[in-house]
Design a protein around this motif. Structure first.
Motif, PDB file in Angstrom:
ATOM      1  N   ALA A 239      40.508   7.365  14.238  1.00  0.00           N
ATOM      2  CA  ALA A 239      41.834   7.191  14.862  1.00  0.00           C
ATOM      3  C   ALA A 239      42.812   8.060  14.151  1.00  0.00           C
ATOM      4  O   ALA A 239      42.721   8.131  13.081  1.00  0.00           O
ATOM      5  CB  ALA A 239      42.289   5.787  14.780  1.00  0.00           C
ATOM      6  N   ALA A 240      43.781   8.514  14.803  1.00  0.00           N
ATOM      7  CA  ALA A 240      44.820   9.538  14.482  1.00  0.00           C
ATOM      8  C   ALA A 240      45.730   8.666  13.600  1.00  0.00           C
ATOM      9  O   ALA A 240      46.409   9.309  12.584  1.00  0.00           O
ATOM     10  CB  ALA A 240      45.281  10.284  15.412  1.00  0.00           C
ATOM     11  N   SER A 241      46.183   7.462  14.225  1.00  0.00           N
ATOM     12  CA  SER A 241      47.028   6.581  13.456  1.00  0.00           C
ATOM     13  C   SER A 241      46.662   5.209  13.489  1.00  0.00           C
ATOM     14  O   SER A 241      46.233   5.038  14.827  1.00  0.00           O
ATOM     15  CB  SER A 241      48.558   6.975  13.842  1.00  0.00           C
ATOM     16  OG  SER A 241      48.611   6.759  15.203  1.00  0.00           O
ATOM     17  N   VAL A 242      47.064   4.238  12.920  1.00  0.00           N
ATOM     18  CA  VAL A 242      46.831   3.126  13.164  1.00  0.00           C
ATOM     19  C   VAL A 242      48.166   2.222  12.683  1.00  0.00           C
ATOM     20  O   VAL A 242      48.324   2.338  11.313  1.00  0.00           O
ATOM     21  CB  VAL A 242      45.618   2.302  12.239  1.00  0.00           C
ATOM     22  CG1 VAL A 242      45.726   0.774  12.196  1.00  0.00           C
ATOM     23  CG2 VAL A 242      44.461   2.894  12.353  1.00  0.00           C
ATOM     24  N   ASP A 243      48.707   1.767  13.806  1.00  0.00           N
ATOM     25  CA  ASP A 243      49.821   0.787  13.432  1.00  0.00           C
ATOM     26  C   ASP A 243      49.372  -0.777  13.789  1.00  0.00           C
ATOM     27  O   ASP A 243      48.394  -0.926  14.517  1.00  0.00           O
ATOM     28  CB  ASP A 243      50.963   1.353  14.564  1.00  0.00           C
ATOM     29  CG  ASP A 243      51.336   2.479  14.040  1.00  0.00           C
ATOM     30  OD1 ASP A 243      51.691   2.819  13.031  1.00  0.00           O
ATOM     31  OD2 ASP A 243      51.668   3.231  15.154  1.00  0.00           O
ATOM     32  N   VAL A 244      50.020  -1.702  13.325  1.00  0.00           N
ATOM     33  CA  VAL A 244      49.915  -3.133  13.561  1.00  0.00           C
ATOM     34  C   VAL A 244      50.999  -3.821  14.306  1.00  0.00           C
ATOM     35  O   VAL A 244      52.132  -3.642  13.606  1.00  0.00           O
ATOM     36  CB  VAL A 244      49.362  -3.710  12.171  1.00  0.00           C
ATOM     37  CG1 VAL A 244      49.515  -5.281  12.326  1.00  0.00           C
ATOM     38  CG2 VAL A 244      48.066  -3.400  11.854  1.00  0.00           C
ATOM     39  N   ALA A 245      51.036  -4.693  15.216  1.00  0.00           N
ATOM     40  CA  ALA A 245      51.861  -5.476  15.726  1.00  0.00           C
ATOM     41  C   ALA A 245      51.368  -6.907  15.351  1.00  0.00           C
ATOM     42  O   ALA A 245      50.244  -7.252  16.157  1.00  0.00           O
ATOM     43  CB  ALA A 245      52.377  -5.128  16.997  1.00  0.00           C
ATOM     44  N   VAL A 246      52.229  -7.704  14.846  1.00  0.00           N
ATOM     45  CA  VAL A 246      51.675  -9.119  14.507  1.00  0.00           C
ATOM     46  C   VAL A 246      52.877  -9.964  14.736  1.00  0.00           C
ATOM     47  O   VAL A 246      53.941  -9.682  14.442  1.00  0.00           O
ATOM     48  CB  VAL A 246      51.036  -9.286  13.300  1.00  0.00           C
ATOM     49  CG1 VAL A 246      52.151  -8.932  12.155  1.00  0.00           C
ATOM     50  CG2 VAL A 246      50.700 -10.465  12.794  1.00  0.00           C
TER      51      VAL A 246
END
Ligand code: R5P
Length: 297
Positions: A239-246
């Protein structure tokens, strides 16, 4: 006279104020008397409206539940005719089955207690993996709001549609809602929980994450084990970037820092629980739900 007054406790006074502002309603905080023996007594003022909206997010719930039940009683004795509980984080919903012999069915203990004290309940992204409808366990009209729109509004614009990742099979419908909101595509992983702080995640098929912007979505982050493993899997897959929405961020400061130091670019959470990752305010969505449920029956 306003249709509603918004009440709550000092430790969540900022969220109470945000909800009152969104509703255009007055604030009437509980005063809590603490007895020397450790008992407490929430005291209600004379109600400024017949309907009281009591805001209490129920993270770290054991200390809050008894006071909340006492507060409901105090408001009714002070003259409130209708009580709406706004609990953006609803506790004990994760123990929604007896997973091992000897355990309680916590959901079915706590939900009816709240239903007995309040006329209606509004929450956000309650953990209802094995519960078709919150009203069936509380015995009251309920709204279980989605956090997708508040969180989506808080995310930065992606240059290309992200790959949305759900950590377990139960998140599949939610992940699909997310993917369609962001015009991305979705995969769900398979999770095996080995203990409170230990999970194994596997992909049911190829991850196809090479060079992609990845958004991991989850309803709750508690120990952070799930997010940590999911992020590691996606980074290993290129993955080029990993964000999280929680929806509900319950992770400790140390865990949050650790997640961010191990390759997660950003974590976005709602303000259901005060947390350094709060990015999305629920107040306008909660206020709308209060108006809708307040106009019923
Ligand atoms: C589980 O069903 C939930 O959706 C979350 O994945 C879980 O509660 C996260 O817990 P932790 O952060 O402790 O892995």
């Amino acid at each position: 006279m306003s249709a509603f007054s918004v009440s709550g406790f000092q430790d969540q006074g900022d969220a109470v104020a945000r909800l009152a502002t969104a509703l255009g309603a007055p604030v009437q905080m509980m005063r809590v008397h603490r007895f020397p023996d450790g008992e407490s007594m929430p005291v209600a003022p004379a109600p400024a409206s017949p309907t009281i909206v009591l805001y209490r997010s129920l993270d770290r719930p054991n200390a809050k539940l008894v006071e909340l039940l006492l507060a409901a009683d105090a408001w009714r004795r002070a003259g409130a005719t209708r009580l709406i509980l706004v609990a953006p984080y609803l506790c004990y919903m994760r123990q929604d089955a007896v997973f091992h012999p000897g355990e309680p069915l916590s959901r079915d203990v706590v939900a009816p207690l709240l239903g007995a004290a309040f006329d209606a309940i509004i929450t956000v992204e309650a953990h209802l993996h094995r519960t078709s409808d919150l009203a069936t366990v509380t015995g009251r009209p309920c709204r279980n709001l989605s956090s997708v729109e508040p969180l989506a509004l808080a995310l930065p614009a992606y240059l290309s549609p992200p790959l949305v990742v759900g950590p377990d099979a139960e998140s599949t419908p939610w992940v699909q809602t997310w993917a369609s909101r962001l015009h991305g595509d979705a995969i769900t992983l398979a999770k095996i929980r080995r203990g409170d702080r230990s999970v194994r995640l596997k992909s049911p098929g190829p991850l196809n994450a090479e060079g992609r912007s990845v958004l991991i979505v989850d309803d709750v982050a508690s120990t952070g084990a799930t997010l940590g493993k999911a992020a590691a899997l996606m980074l290993e897959a290129g993955a080029a970037s990993v964000d999280v929405a929680v929806a509900h961020a319950l992770t400790s400061p140390a865990t949050t820092r650790r997640l961010l130091s191990r390759g997660i670019r950003s974590i976005f959470s709602t303000d259901s629980v005060r947390h350094p990752t709060n990015a999305a305010t629920l107040a306008p969505f909660l206020a709308q739900a209060v108006r809708e449920i307040g106009n019923q029956a």
